[in-house]
Design a protein around this motif. Structure first.
Motif, PDB file in Angstrom:
ATOM      1  N   PHE A 193       0.797  -1.227   0.000  1.00 41.88           N
ATOM      2  CA  PHE A 193       0.000   0.000   0.000  1.00 41.88           C
ATOM      3  C   PHE A 193       0.831   1.280   0.000  1.00 41.88           C
ATOM      4  O   PHE A 193       0.273   2.377   0.080  1.00 41.88           O
ATOM      5  CB  PHE A 193      -0.958  -0.004   1.199  1.00 41.88           C
ATOM      6  N   ALA A 194       2.139   1.135  -0.079  1.00 41.79           N
ATOM      7  CA  ALA A 194       3.031   2.293  -0.263  1.00 41.79           C
ATOM      8  C   ALA A 194       4.205   1.768  -1.078  1.00 41.79           C
ATOM      9  O   ALA A 194       5.329   1.670  -0.605  1.00 41.79           O
ATOM     10  CB  ALA A 194       3.489   2.859   1.079  1.00 41.79           C
ATOM     11  N   CYS A 195       3.914   1.408  -2.330  1.00 41.10           N
ATOM     12  CA  CYS A 195       4.809   0.520  -3.085  1.00 41.10           C
ATOM     13  C   CYS A 195       6.043   1.195  -3.661  1.00 41.10           C
ATOM     14  O   CYS A 195       6.936   0.506  -4.162  1.00 41.10           O
ATOM     15  CB  CYS A 195       4.037  -0.190  -4.192  1.00 41.10           C
ATOM     16  N   GLY A 196       6.144   2.530  -3.613  1.00 44.42           N
ATOM     17  CA  GLY A 196       7.336   3.177  -4.143  1.00 44.42           C
ATOM     18  C   GLY A 196       7.625   2.744  -5.565  1.00 44.42           C
ATOM     19  O   GLY A 196       6.752   2.765  -6.428  1.00 44.42           O
ATOM     20  N   THR A 197       8.836   2.312  -5.821  1.00 41.50           N
ATOM     21  CA  THR A 197       9.227   1.897  -7.171  1.00 41.50           C
ATOM     22  C   THR A 197       8.923   0.427  -7.454  1.00 41.50           C
ATOM     23  O   THR A 197       9.260  -0.078  -8.518  1.00 41.50           O
ATOM     24  CB  THR A 197      10.725   2.161  -7.390  1.00 41.50           C
ATOM     25  N   GLY A 198       8.308  -0.275  -6.486  1.00 43.30           N
ATOM     26  CA  GLY A 198       7.858  -1.643  -6.731  1.00 43.30           C
ATOM     27  C   GLY A 198       8.820  -2.730  -6.293  1.00 43.30           C
ATOM     28  O   GLY A 198       8.714  -3.865  -6.761  1.00 43.30           O
ATOM     29  N   GLY A 199       9.730  -2.436  -5.386  1.00 45.91           N
ATOM     30  CA  GLY A 199      10.723  -3.420  -4.970  1.00 45.91           C
ATOM     31  C   GLY A 199      10.138  -4.685  -4.376  1.00 45.91           C
ATOM     32  O   GLY A 199      10.550  -5.797  -4.716  1.00 45.91           O
ATOM     33  N   PHE A 200       9.154  -4.540  -3.479  1.00 46.49           N
ATOM     34  CA  PHE A 200       8.542  -5.724  -2.872  1.00 46.49           C
ATOM     35  C   PHE A 200       7.785  -6.543  -3.908  1.00 46.49           C
ATOM     36  O   PHE A 200       7.788  -7.772  -3.861  1.00 46.49           O
ATOM     37  CB  PHE A 200       7.599  -5.313  -1.738  1.00 46.49           C
ATOM     38  N   ILE A 201       7.140  -5.858  -4.831  1.00 47.09           N
ATOM     39  CA  ILE A 201       6.379  -6.571  -5.867  1.00 47.09           C
ATOM     40  C   ILE A 201       7.325  -7.376  -6.754  1.00 47.09           C
ATOM     41  O   ILE A 201       7.051  -8.534  -7.091  1.00 47.09           O
ATOM     42  CB  ILE A 201       5.552  -5.584  -6.711  1.00 47.09           C
ATOM     43  N   VAL A 202       8.463  -6.782  -7.117  1.00 45.17           N
ATOM     44  CA  VAL A 202       9.443  -7.493  -7.943  1.00 45.17           C
ATOM     45  C   VAL A 202       9.970  -8.721  -7.199  1.00 45.17           C
ATOM     46  O   VAL A 202      10.120  -9.807  -7.781  1.00 45.17           O
ATOM     47  CB  VAL A 202      10.596  -6.554  -8.345  1.00 45.17           C
ATOM     48  N   SER A 203      10.259  -8.588  -5.905  1.00 43.28           N
ATOM     49  CA  SER A 203      10.746  -9.740  -5.133  1.00 43.28           C
ATOM     50  C   SER A 203       9.686 -10.833  -5.057  1.00 43.28           C
ATOM     51  O   SER A 203       9.993 -12.030  -5.122  1.00 43.28           O
ATOM     52  CB  SER A 203      11.150  -9.288  -3.720  1.00 43.28           C
ATOM     53  N   TRP A 204       8.423 -10.451  -4.923  1.00 42.94           N
ATOM     54  CA  TRP A 204       7.307 -11.405  -4.940  1.00 42.94           C
ATOM     55  C   TRP A 204       7.251 -12.143  -6.276  1.00 42.94           C
ATOM     56  O   TRP A 204       7.124 -13.368  -6.339  1.00 42.94           O
ATOM     57  CB  TRP A 204       6.011 -10.635  -4.675  1.00 42.94           C
ATOM     58  N   LEU A 205       7.352 -11.377  -7.375  1.00 44.60           N
ATOM     59  CA  LEU A 205       7.297 -11.976  -8.709  1.00 44.60           C
ATOM     60  C   LEU A 205       8.460 -12.940  -8.933  1.00 44.60           C
ATOM     61  O   LEU A 205       8.298 -13.992  -9.561  1.00 44.60           O
ATOM     62  CB  LEU A 205       7.317 -10.876  -9.778  1.00 44.60           C
ATOM     63  N   LYS A 206       9.633 -12.599  -8.424  1.00 42.20           N
ATOM     64  CA  LYS A 206      10.811 -13.478  -8.569  1.00 42.20           C
ATOM     65  C   LYS A 206      10.580 -14.815  -7.867  1.00 42.20           C
ATOM     66  O   LYS A 206      10.961 -15.871  -8.379  1.00 42.20           O
ATOM     67  CB  LYS A 206      12.055 -12.783  -8.005  1.00 42.20           C
ATOM     68  N   VAL A 221       0.271 -15.241 -12.074  1.00 42.19           N
ATOM     69  CA  VAL A 221       1.340 -14.446 -11.462  1.00 42.19           C
ATOM     70  C   VAL A 221       1.188 -12.976 -11.823  1.00 42.19           C
ATOM     71  O   VAL A 221       1.269 -12.085 -10.964  1.00 42.19           O
ATOM     72  CB  VAL A 221       2.727 -14.970 -11.895  1.00 42.19           C
ATOM     73  N   ASN A 222       0.965 -12.695 -13.105  1.00 43.02           N
ATOM     74  CA  ASN A 222       0.845 -11.307 -13.557  1.00 43.02           C
ATOM     75  C   ASN A 222      -0.363 -10.598 -12.960  1.00 43.02           C
ATOM     76  O   ASN A 222      -0.363  -9.370 -12.828  1.00 43.02           O
ATOM     77  CB  ASN A 222       0.761 -11.254 -15.086  1.00 43.02           C
ATOM     78  N   ARG A 223      -1.384 -11.364 -12.602  1.00 45.44           N
ATOM     79  CA  ARG A 223      -2.596 -10.759 -12.038  1.00 45.44           C
ATOM     80  C   ARG A 223      -2.593 -10.758 -10.517  1.00 45.44           C
ATOM     81  O   ARG A 223      -3.572 -10.354  -9.890  1.00 45.44           O
ATOM     82  CB  ARG A 223      -3.831 -11.518 -12.542  1.00 45.44           C
ATOM     83  N   SER A 224      -1.499 -11.216  -9.925  1.00 51.01           N
ATOM     84  CA  SER A 224      -1.489 -11.402  -8.466  1.00 51.01           C
ATOM     85  C   SER A 224      -1.146 -10.145  -7.689  1.00 51.01           C
ATOM     86  O   SER A 224      -1.357 -10.089  -6.481  1.00 51.01           O
ATOM     87  CB  SER A 224      -0.474 -12.500  -8.096  1.00 51.01           C
ATOM     88  N   ILE A 225      -0.635  -9.114  -8.357  1.00 52.16           N
ATOM     89  CA  ILE A 225      -0.064  -7.982  -7.617  1.00 52.16           C
ATOM     90  C   ILE A 225      -0.975  -6.760  -7.612  1.00 52.16           C
ATOM     91  O   ILE A 225      -1.755  -6.536  -8.527  1.00 52.16           O
ATOM     92  CB  ILE A 225       1.335  -7.606  -8.165  1.00 52.16           C
ATOM     93  N   TYR A 226      -0.849  -5.978  -6.519  1.00 50.91           N
ATOM     94  CA  TYR A 226      -1.592  -4.730  -6.377  1.00 50.91           C
ATOM     95  C   TYR A 226      -0.733  -3.757  -5.580  1.00 50.91           C
ATOM     96  O   TYR A 226      -0.163  -4.114  -4.542  1.00 50.91           O
ATOM     97  CB  TYR A 226      -2.907  -4.982  -5.632  1.00 50.91           C
ATOM     98  N   GLY A 227      -0.629  -2.536  -6.079  1.00 50.67           N
ATOM     99  CA  GLY A 227       0.167  -1.529  -5.377  1.00 50.67           C
ATOM    100  C   GLY A 227      -0.517  -0.181  -5.377  1.00 50.67           C
ATOM    101  O   GLY A 227      -1.283   0.147  -6.287  1.00 50.67           O
ATOM    102  N   ILE A 228      -0.252   0.604  -4.344  1.00 49.10           N
ATOM    103  CA  ILE A 228      -0.701   1.994  -4.282  1.00 49.10           C
ATOM    104  C   ILE A 228       0.526   2.854  -3.996  1.00 49.10           C
ATOM    105  O   ILE A 228       1.342   2.514  -3.132  1.00 49.10           O
ATOM    106  CB  ILE A 228      -1.733   2.230  -3.165  1.00 49.10           C
ATOM    107  N   GLU A 229       0.664   3.938  -4.721  1.00 45.33           N
ATOM    108  CA  GLU A 229       1.771   4.871  -4.462  1.00 45.33           C
ATOM    109  C   GLU A 229       1.250   6.298  -4.513  1.00 45.33           C
ATOM    110  O   GLU A 229       0.623   6.708  -5.483  1.00 45.33           O
ATOM    111  CB  GLU A 229       2.911   4.683  -5.465  1.00 45.33           C
ATOM    112  N   LYS A 230       1.526   7.046  -3.459  1.00 45.58           N
ATOM    113  CA  LYS A 230       1.015   8.407  -3.302  1.00 45.58           C
ATOM    114  C   LYS A 230       1.720   9.405  -4.214  1.00 45.58           C
ATOM    115  O   LYS A 230       1.099  10.301  -4.778  1.00 45.58           O
ATOM    116  CB  LYS A 230       1.174   8.813  -1.835  1.00 45.58           C
TER     117      LYS A 230
END
Length: 496
Positions: A193-206, A221-230
């Motif tokens: 919910f504060a994903c910034g540049t997406g580092g956690f999402i990339v680690s999840w995808l890996k 896998v491609n549909r598994s992610i959700y992020g919010i960035e202010k």
């Protein structure tokens, strides 16, 4: 492009000669929107190949292939003509795209990416040179596109030296360790919910990529992610990061996760896994706090994000969150209420305490990784203190934390046992029951680091450290005062 390794250096060298670029932050932002258009154009080629009826949301003359490509014979726009096109045609067109609720996500991201983007360069010839370097990357070539992922990582790391932008990047060793320990499964949904540049999402995808066996797996896998960035800039970087990592329809929202009443969340708003490093140290306005129950309405940003996480985690879901020491040892009413809810409604099974310099030299605030799930109340919590690796006095920009530095935690994880610290008569690892923690006023400052010799810090780091220590002292003073007041006789007793 023959030498991907020199990509960032070549762009930096060109931009240093442009009067419109003032500092690292502007240089990286300039690179970011150009990269987005190049990567998006490559993605559109794939969509066109798969769907003969595909229509781009970008006007034809504004698509990368039609204005940025240079045949090497001097036919590409340059100089004043290029500047005029970018400033007076490209940016107004992309910022003004007609987007509504029915617009496909993969198309809508173009407008949201350019909402607050800026074009800083003033020399059209230098801008042409920058465009040519970026256009030289062949994202249609799998090997080159994959290699560029590492180059993009180096761009994101450079954010740490670009002033306040440093908050957008969590060391990859940390995000990888957290994603690994959460044990992702194909079919699960994950949010930051504060994903910034997406580092956690990339680690999840890996982690999930290791499990992919079929095209159905890949789609899941491609549909598994959700992020919010202010913030607009990291949002742009995150969307580009997702496209580079093969996520065709990035579910990344440009917005503030704290601006919705947490009591309004339903099961459809919840996720199987939450991985994140909430912003901390910030103070939120009363209008933001109004979205939370009164007992959880802290003014501290990290506290509010913890409440969001608890309300948006599915039953049986799992979460791994980085939080500062201030959350662990704070015992004011709101922090105690948040931690009481965490222990009574969730299973806080592990806390890994990290060395103070993990985020150095950008902040000296000491952080911790909390692992919990929504399987029932906490019975007991294991604490593990991760010490500095041998030969390191502290981490730094040139000696950052690496994945292997988590190996002691990995070895301990599946064979949990008490580890005494005989020198300080404390513990490096210990198990505490929920009752122990409640009796301690929900102070989670356990298995901490021994006192270290004071070192002279640069002024900004000194200020950060002072603010953190002041918050800690204030919390301790409040706790002691509350204890004293509780012992005082009531008014009726005094009259007697």
């Amino acid at each position: 492009m023959s030498d991907l390794g020199s990509f960032v250096k070549r762009l930096r060298d060109i931009m240093r000669n442009d009067a419109g670029i003032n500092g690292d932050a502007q240089r990286i932002e300039q690179i970011a929107w150009l990269l987005f258009l190049k990567v998006y154009d490559a993605q559109e080629e794939d969509w066109e190949f798969d769907d003969d009826d595909y229509e781009s949301i970008i006007p034809e003359d504004c698509r990368w292939r039609n204005w940025a490509a240079d045949d090497g014979k001097g036919h590409g726009m340059t100089g004043d003509a290029l500047l005029d096109f970018v400033n007076n045609r490209l940016f107004p067109a992309l910022k003004g795209l007609d987007v509504d609720a029915d617009t496909e996500v993969r198309k809508a991201i173009v407008k949201s990416t350019f909402e607050d983007a800026n074009q800083y360069m003033k020399d059209g010839v230098l801008l042409r040179q920058v465009v040519n370097v970026i256009d030289g990357v062949d994202f249609g070539d799998y090997e080159e596109s994959h290699a560029f992922g590492d180059i993009y990582e180096s761009i994101l790391k450079e954010l740490q030296s670009a002033g306040s932008a440093g908050e957008f990047y969590t060391p990859r060793a940390v995000t990888d360790f957290m994603a690994e320990r959460i044990h992702p499964k194909i079919g699960e949904t994950m949010a930051d919910f504060a994903c910034g540049t997406g580092g956690f999402i990339v680690s999840w995808l890996k982690q999930l990529a290791l499990q992919v066996r079929t095209t159905a797996d890949e789609t899941a896998v491609n549909r598994s992610i959700y992020g919010i960035e202010k913030k607009q800039f990291p949002y742009m970087l995150c969307v580009t990061n997702m496209l580079l990592h093969g996520v065709e329809v990035p579910q990344i929202v440009h917005g503030n996760a704290l601006l919705k009443d947490v009591l309004d969340y339903t099961e459809k708003d919840q996720f199987d896994v939450i991985l994140m490093n909430p912003p901390y140290g910030g103070s939120e306005k009363a209008s933001v706090k109004s979205h939370f129950p009164s007992d959880l309405a802290s003014s501290e940003t990290a506290d509010l994000f913890m409440s969001v996480i608890m309300y948006r985690l599915k039953a049986n879901g799992r979460a791994t969150v980085i939080l500062p020491d201030g959350f662990l040892f704070g015992t004011d009413n709101t922090k105690a209420a948040i931690k009481k809810k965490l222990l009574s409604a969730f299973n806080l099974h592990t806390v890994v305490r990290m060395p103070s310099s993990v985020f150095a030299p950008y902040t000296s605030i000491t952080t911790n990784i909390l692992f919990f799930d929504r399987t029932g109340p906490t019975q007991a919590t294991w604490f593990y203190r991760l010490d500095m690796p041998e030969g390191y006095k502290h981490f730094s920009k040139t000696k950052p934390m690496r994945s292997e530095h988590f190996d002691p935690v990995r070895a301990w994880w599946d064979d949990r046992h008490v580890i005494a610290d005989d020198e300080t008569e404390t513990f490096k690892s210990q198990r505490y029951t929920a009752e122990d923690i409640a009796e301690n006023g929900y102070n989670l400052d356990l298995c901490g680091y021994p006192h270290e010799e004071e070192e002279i810090l640069p002024p900004l780091e000194l200020i950060h450290e002072y603010q953190e220590k002041r918050a800690s002292l204030n919390a301790e003073i409040d706790r002691v005062l509350d204890a004293i007041v509780a012992q005082l006789p009531h008014g009726d007793d005094q009259d007697a």
